[in-house]
Every structure is written in structure tokens, then in C-alpha cells.
Design a protein around this motif. Structure first.
Motif, PDB file in Angstrom:
ATOM      1  N   MET A   1       0.847  -1.178   0.000  1.00 48.37           N
ATOM      2  CA  MET A   1       0.000   0.000   0.000  1.00 48.37           C
ATOM      3  C   MET A   1       0.890   1.238   0.000  1.00 48.37           C
ATOM      4  N   ALA A   2       0.470   2.231  -0.717  1.00 50.46           N
ATOM      5  CA  ALA A   2       1.231   3.470  -0.821  1.00 50.46           C
ATOM      6  C   ALA A   2       1.082   4.320   0.443  1.00 50.46           C
ATOM      7  N   ARG A   3       1.929   5.307   0.524  1.00 46.84           N
ATOM      8  CA  ARG A   3       1.856   6.247   1.654  1.00 46.84           C
ATOM      9  C   ARG A   3       0.724   7.234   1.392  1.00 46.84           C
ATOM     10  N   THR A   4      -0.493   6.828   1.733  1.00 47.19           N
ATOM     11  CA  THR A   4      -1.667   7.645   1.441  1.00 47.19           C
ATOM     12  C   THR A   4      -2.386   8.140   2.687  1.00 47.19           C
ATOM     13  N   TRP A   5      -2.010   7.623   3.851  1.00 44.32           N
ATOM     14  CA  TRP A   5      -2.698   7.998   5.086  1.00 44.32           C
ATOM     15  C   TRP A   5      -2.041   9.193   5.738  1.00 44.32           C
ATOM     16  N   LEU A   6      -2.850   9.953   6.479  1.00 44.16           N
ATOM     17  CA  LEU A   6      -2.352  11.086   7.236  1.00 44.16           C
ATOM     18  C   LEU A   6      -1.805  10.618   8.578  1.00 44.16           C
ATOM     19  N   SER A   7      -0.801  11.295   9.046  1.00 40.52           N
ATOM     20  CA  SER A   7      -0.297  11.128  10.399  1.00 40.52           C
ATOM     21  C   SER A   7      -0.619  12.439  11.119  1.00 40.52           C
ATOM     22  N   ILE A   8      -1.409  12.344  12.195  1.00 41.98           N
ATOM     23  CA  ILE A   8      -1.890  13.542  12.886  1.00 41.98           C
ATOM     24  C   ILE A   8      -1.472  13.486  14.350  1.00 41.98           C
ATOM     25  N   ARG A   9      -0.637  14.440  14.757  1.00 41.15           N
ATOM     26  CA  ARG A   9      -0.227  14.556  16.161  1.00 41.15           C
ATOM     27  C   ARG A   9      -1.296  15.360  16.892  1.00 41.15           C
ATOM     28  N   VAL A  10      -1.749  14.827  18.032  1.00 44.40           N
ATOM     29  CA  VAL A  10      -2.762  15.494  18.849  1.00 44.40           C
ATOM     30  C   VAL A  10      -2.187  15.675  20.250  1.00 44.40           C
ATOM     31  N   GLU A  11      -2.071  16.937  20.665  1.00 47.54           N
ATOM     32  CA  GLU A  11      -1.533  17.256  21.989  1.00 47.54           C
ATOM     33  C   GLU A  11      -2.618  17.924  22.828  1.00 47.54           C
ATOM     34  N   LEU A  12      -2.783  17.461  24.058  1.00 45.88           N
ATOM     35  CA  LEU A  12      -3.723  18.072  24.991  1.00 45.88           C
ATOM     36  C   LEU A  12      -3.059  19.309  25.588  1.00 45.88           C
ATOM     37  N   VAL A  13      -3.621  20.481  25.282  1.00 52.82           N
ATOM     38  CA  VAL A  13      -3.029  21.759  25.664  1.00 52.82           C
ATOM     39  C   VAL A  13      -3.568  22.242  27.011  1.00 52.82           C
TER      40      VAL A  13
ATOM     41  N   GLY B   1      -7.349  22.158  29.830  1.00 52.13           N
ATOM     42  CA  GLY B   1      -8.683  21.682  30.145  1.00 52.13           C
ATOM     43  C   GLY B   1      -8.988  21.835  31.613  1.00 52.13           C
ATOM     44  N   HIS B   2     -10.265  21.983  31.898  1.00 47.84           N
ATOM     45  CA  HIS B   2     -10.733  22.088  33.275  1.00 47.84           C
ATOM     46  C   HIS B   2     -10.025  23.219  34.006  1.00 47.84           C
ATOM     47  N   GLY B   3      -9.690  24.295  33.244  1.00 49.39           N
ATOM     48  CA  GLY B   3      -9.080  25.478  33.837  1.00 49.39           C
ATOM     49  C   GLY B   3      -7.574  25.438  34.011  1.00 49.39           C
ATOM     50  N   ALA B   4      -6.906  24.418  33.526  1.00 52.12           N
ATOM     51  CA  ALA B   4      -5.453  24.302  33.701  1.00 52.12           C
ATOM     52  C   ALA B   4      -4.749  24.151  32.351  1.00 52.12           C
ATOM     53  N   ASP B   5      -3.586  24.797  32.232  1.00 52.24           N
ATOM     54  CA  ASP B   5      -2.717  24.577  31.076  1.00 52.24           C
ATOM     55  C   ASP B   5      -1.809  23.409  31.408  1.00 52.24           C
ATOM     56  N   LEU B   6      -1.554  22.570  30.427  1.00 54.21           N
ATOM     57  CA  LEU B   6      -0.765  21.365  30.654  1.00 54.21           C
ATOM     58  C   LEU B   6       0.617  21.482  30.021  1.00 54.21           C
ATOM     59  N   TRP B   7       1.636  21.149  30.804  1.00 58.61           N
ATOM     60  CA  TRP B   7       3.009  21.084  30.287  1.00 58.61           C
ATOM     61  C   TRP B   7       3.784  20.089  31.125  1.00 58.61           C
ATOM     62  N   PRO B   8       4.460  19.143  30.563  1.00 60.36           N
ATOM     63  CA  PRO B   8       4.454  18.878  29.129  1.00 60.36           C
ATOM     64  C   PRO B   8       3.081  18.414  28.672  1.00 60.36           C
ATOM     65  N   ARG B   9       2.840  18.611  27.405  1.00 59.07           N
ATOM     66  CA  ARG B   9       1.537  18.259  26.841  1.00 59.07           C
ATOM     67  C   ARG B   9       1.468  16.764  26.559  1.00 59.07           C
ATOM     68  N   PRO B  10       0.488  16.067  27.141  1.00 62.51           N
ATOM     69  CA  PRO B  10       0.307  14.664  26.757  1.00 62.51           C
ATOM     70  C   PRO B  10      -0.179  14.603  25.314  1.00 62.51           C
ATOM     71  N   GLY B  11       0.267  13.593  24.588  1.00 59.76           N
ATOM     72  CA  GLY B  11      -0.124  13.530  23.187  1.00 59.76           C
ATOM     73  C   GLY B  11      -0.169  12.127  22.628  1.00 59.76           C
ATOM     74  N   ARG B  12      -0.740  12.035  21.460  1.00 55.18           N
ATOM     75  CA  ARG B  12      -0.830  10.804  20.693  1.00 55.18           C
ATOM     76  C   ARG B  12      -0.604  11.171  19.223  1.00 55.18           C
ATOM     77  N   VAL B  13      -0.185  10.178  18.442  1.00 55.22           N
ATOM     78  CA  VAL B  13      -0.105  10.349  16.993  1.00 55.22           C
ATOM     79  C   VAL B  13      -1.039   9.323  16.380  1.00 55.22           C
ATOM     80  N   PHE B  14      -1.891   9.796  15.473  1.00 53.46           N
ATOM     81  CA  PHE B  14      -2.913   8.959  14.861  1.00 53.46           C
ATOM     82  C   PHE B  14      -2.630   8.721  13.386  1.00 53.46           C
ATOM     83  N   ALA B  15      -2.940   7.518  12.948  1.00 54.09           N
ATOM     84  CA  ALA B  15      -2.970   7.193  11.529  1.00 54.09           C
ATOM     85  C   ALA B  15      -4.422   7.309  11.099  1.00 54.09           C
TER      86      ALA B  15
END
Length: 136
Positions: free
Chosen positions: A1-13, A15-29
Motif C-alpha cells: 500500500m502506498a503512503r496515502t494515510w495522514l499522520s496527525i499529532r494530537v496534543e492536549l493543551v 482543560g478544566h481550567g489548567a494549562d498542561l506542560w508537558p503536553r500529553p499527546g498521541r499520533v494517529f494514523a
């Protein structure tokens, strides 16, 4: 299969009144044919959300809003596109966009489309029928 899918990094910036650092994240296909509603479900599951009955909203780089319209009872922000039918093919390499889960607690995520597409067989060993995390 060709390289046709997107790779999307999602970082939680924040929530619930708080800024997060380091940002927890996932990478999705994700295939370009997947919907934004499918991506939202994948994000919510990957971040271990247990109450999935909350509204969510994507804001794309051109300020377009995407969300399941049937959840809003006619109160969606003006011009919102239906997340059940709007496909990820709208996204461009390098594009950044926002995802907010739960409009009260405002769990805000920064999403970034990778510059290069991926082959799901190389990254996952299979071709799934929905967006899936492969890192994080």
C-alpha cells in the motif's frame, strides 16, 4: 500500500481550567476518507475519556468549524460543517487545527498534520477501518 494515510499529532493543551506542560499527546494514523467524527472518537478513546456524551468541535486553520450537527439541536455555531460527513481530505500537510472536547471543561487539543503521509501497513501492520493511535 502506498503512503496515502495522514499522520496527525494530537496534543492536549489545556482543560478544566489548567494549562498542561508537558503536553500529553498521541499520533494517529487516519485515511483521508475518514470523517472528523471518526477522528474525534479515536481521540476521545485514546485519551481515556469515559463520558462521551459531551459536545466536541474542531476548528480548522481557515476558521471552519466541524462537529456532529445532530448533537447541537440547531444551536451549532454558524457555518459549522457536519462532522459525520466532512472528511479528513480537507486537511493539508503541515496544517494545524484545534479540537475541543466538552464545551464546559474545554479540553483543548492542538492537532498537527505531518508533512509526509504514511503507509498503515508499515506503521500498524494492518489497514484499520477507523483512525487509530500509533504513538503515545
Amino acid at each position: 500500500m502506498a503512503r496515502t494515510w495522514l499522520s496527525i499529532r494530537v496534543e492536549l493543551v489545556s482543560g478544566h481550567g489548567a494549562d498542561l506542560w508537558p503536553r500529553p499527546g498521541r499520533v494517529f494514523a487516519a485515511a483521508r476518507s475518514h470523517s472528523f467524527a471518526q477522528l474525534a472518537s479515536a481521540i476521545d478513546l485514546a485519551f481515556a475519556r469515559w463520558d462521551l456524551a459531551h459536545l466536541h468541535l474542531f476548528t480548522l486553520s481557515d476558521a471552519t468549524h466541524v462537529s456532529p450537527l445532530d448533537w447541537w439541536d440547531g444551536e451549532a455555531p454558524d457555518g459549522t460543517m457536519d462532522g459525520h460527513v466532512t472528511k479528513l481530505s480537507r486537511l493539508q500537510a503541515g496544517e494545524q487545527f484545534a479540537y475541543v472536547f466538552d464545551m464546559g471543561d474545554d479540553w483543548a487539543h492542538l492537532c498537527t498534520v505531518a508533512e509526509k503521509r504514511i503507509d498503515p501497513l508499515d506503521e500498524l501492520g494492518e489497514v484499520p477501518d477507523r483512525p487509530v493511535p500509533y504513538w503515545g
